[in-house]
Enzyme design. Sequence first.
Site, PDB file in Angstrom:
ATOM      1  N   GLU A  29     -95.206 -30.158 -60.749  1.00 29.55           N
ATOM      2  CA  GLU A  29     -95.531 -31.527 -60.339  1.00 29.55           C
ATOM      3  C   GLU A  29     -96.914 -31.933 -60.852  1.00 29.55           C
ATOM      4  OE1 GLU A  29     -92.994 -32.306 -56.346  1.00 29.55           O
ATOM      5  OE2 GLU A  29     -94.392 -30.623 -56.270  1.00 29.55           O
ATOM      6  N   GLU A  49     -87.958 -25.741 -55.012  1.00 33.52           N
ATOM      7  CA  GLU A  49     -88.079 -26.048 -53.586  1.00 33.52           C
ATOM      8  C   GLU A  49     -86.745 -26.011 -52.848  1.00 33.52           C
ATOM      9  OE1 GLU A  49     -91.606 -28.132 -55.568  1.00 33.52           O
ATOM     10  OE2 GLU A  49     -89.514 -27.725 -56.066  1.00 33.52           O
TER      11      GLU A  49
END
Length: 177
Positions: A29, A49
């Site tokens: 990210e 995730e």
Amino acid sequence: LQRALDAVAGIGAPVVAAITGYALGGGLELALSADFRVAGESAKVGQPEILLGVIPGAGGTQRLPRLIGPSRAKDLIFTGRHVPADEALALGLVDKVVPDDQVYEAAKELAARYAGGPAAALRAAKQAVDAGLEVDLATGLEIERVHFSGLFATEDQKIGMRSFVEEGPGKAKFIGR
């Protein structure tokens, strides 16, 4: 974390991420917050995730599909798989893959391409592209028009135009104003 990565994305100059080793979850990210990504040939990237029962929460569900398209992004997000550098390049997730020991040098070389450029125009171009991705075409064109016309008040625009007429394209020495 989202605010911190938004701050990186909002830097008014081109940002280059150098990826070595693993860039997973928040690491990817962070790289997605950059304008360009250079990866080492043994790098692996991903959004794992989902394997923890959550989703990317620092921009991954928004920046990744804008970069590589929704279907490809969903594959990476839904599976949590780690993507090798060569596949990341093919997906458009990274811009360049180099030998591991050359990542930082390649990233610096890429950043240097923009360092001497017209700072206000680079900032305006980045803002116009990023903001335009969030709106319809007509609004995006208006954003572009506002940035374009505003640049005619800069010294760099005058330097660039004069240099183009007198010396040809690509020879201007910008001063950042």
